[in-house]
Design a protein around this motif. Structure first.
Motif, PDB file in Angstrom:
ATOM      1  N   VAL A  28      -9.303  -2.606  -7.220  1.00 24.64           N
ATOM      2  CA  VAL A  28      -8.838  -3.113  -5.956  1.00 24.64           C
ATOM      3  C   VAL A  28      -9.467  -4.622  -5.630  1.00 24.64           C
ATOM      4  CG1 VAL A  28      -7.864  -3.068  -3.394  1.00 24.64           C
ATOM      5  CG2 VAL A  28      -7.711  -0.968  -4.912  1.00 24.64           C
ATOM      6  N   LEU A  55      -4.837  -6.827  -6.952  1.00 20.57           N
ATOM      7  CA  LEU A  55      -5.262  -5.956  -7.705  1.00 20.57           C
ATOM      8  C   LEU A  55      -5.496  -7.160  -8.753  1.00 20.57           C
ATOM      9  CD1 LEU A  55      -2.710  -2.974  -7.925  1.00 20.57           C
ATOM     10  CD2 LEU A  55      -4.451  -2.878  -6.948  1.00 20.57           C
ATOM     11  N   PRO A 112       1.480  -1.315   0.001  1.00 24.81           N
ATOM     12  CA  PRO A 112       0.020  -0.195   0.021  1.00 24.81           C
ATOM     13  C   PRO A 112       0.708   1.039  -0.056  1.00 24.81           C
ATOM     14  CG  PRO A 112      -0.796  -1.044   2.045  1.00 24.81           C
ATOM     15  CD  PRO A 112       0.082  -2.561   1.624  1.00 24.81           C
ATOM     16  N   LEU A 125       0.265   1.693  -6.947  1.00 25.78           N
ATOM     17  CA  LEU A 125      -1.160   1.715  -7.409  1.00 25.78           C
ATOM     18  C   LEU A 125      -2.078   2.132  -8.120  1.00 25.78           C
ATOM     19  CD1 LEU A 125      -1.445   1.361  -3.527  1.00 25.78           C
ATOM     20  CD2 LEU A 125      -2.170  -0.114  -4.948  1.00 25.78           C
TER      21      LEU A 125
END
Length: 162
Positions: A134, A154, A118, A124
């Motif tokens: 996600v 993902l 994260p 991301l």
């Protein structure tokens, strides 16, 4: 910049980019770079690409691995995409990921997945821009340098592969 199939001639530069990603601390749970034979054996041929600059330098790479040997999962792969830190922010990751998506879809792959820390905001954002969603977060899934780390799962389900 050109996106071309990854070849043995790219080995040294690909592994160096991987090493830099490992050292950065937010790209992978891996702590050591494998040799080229092990690296190559664990990635599927036909779905391995490098971004090459005008001078022939490898700027980044992307590749996929099987998620399972079971036939039911033959259309699901896990991918990695790495960009040399000096080439970040130039669209190289997006170009590599798009090439990877095109090659996997052409081969009948219906799902491309990945796990991203994260803290890796750039990865991301890249995945969101390329149509990944996600699925969820695996909390404290494994230790990395003695610390528990979360992983954001993902996936991109192909809109053209049935």
């Amino acid at each position: 910049m050109m996106i071309v199939p990854m070849a043995d001639a790219h080995a040294e530069q690909v592994l160096e980019i991987y090493r830099l990603g490992i050292e950065g601390g937010d790209a992978t749970f891996e702590t050591a770079v494998p040799d080229w034979a092990a690296f190559s054996a664990s990635r599927l041929p036909g779905h391995r690409f490098v971004a090459v600059g005008a001078d022939g330098e490898v700027l980044g790479w992307a590749a996929v691995s099987r998620v399972s040997e079971r036939r039911v999962y033959e259309g699901v792969v896990e991918h990695s995409v790495y960009v040399h830190p000096s080439a970040a922010g130039r669209g190289i990751g997006k170009a590599l990921l798009r090439a990877l998506i095109a090659s996997t879809e052409a081969a009948g792959v219906w799902t491309v997945q990945s796990g991203v820390f994260p803290e890796n905001a750039a990865s991301l954002a890249l995945h969101a821009a390329c149509g990944f969603r996600v699925v969820g977060t695996r909390s404290r899934v494994a230790r990395h340098h003695g610390l528990w780390r979360d992983v954001v799962l993902l996936e991109r389900r192909s809109p053209i592969v049935d």
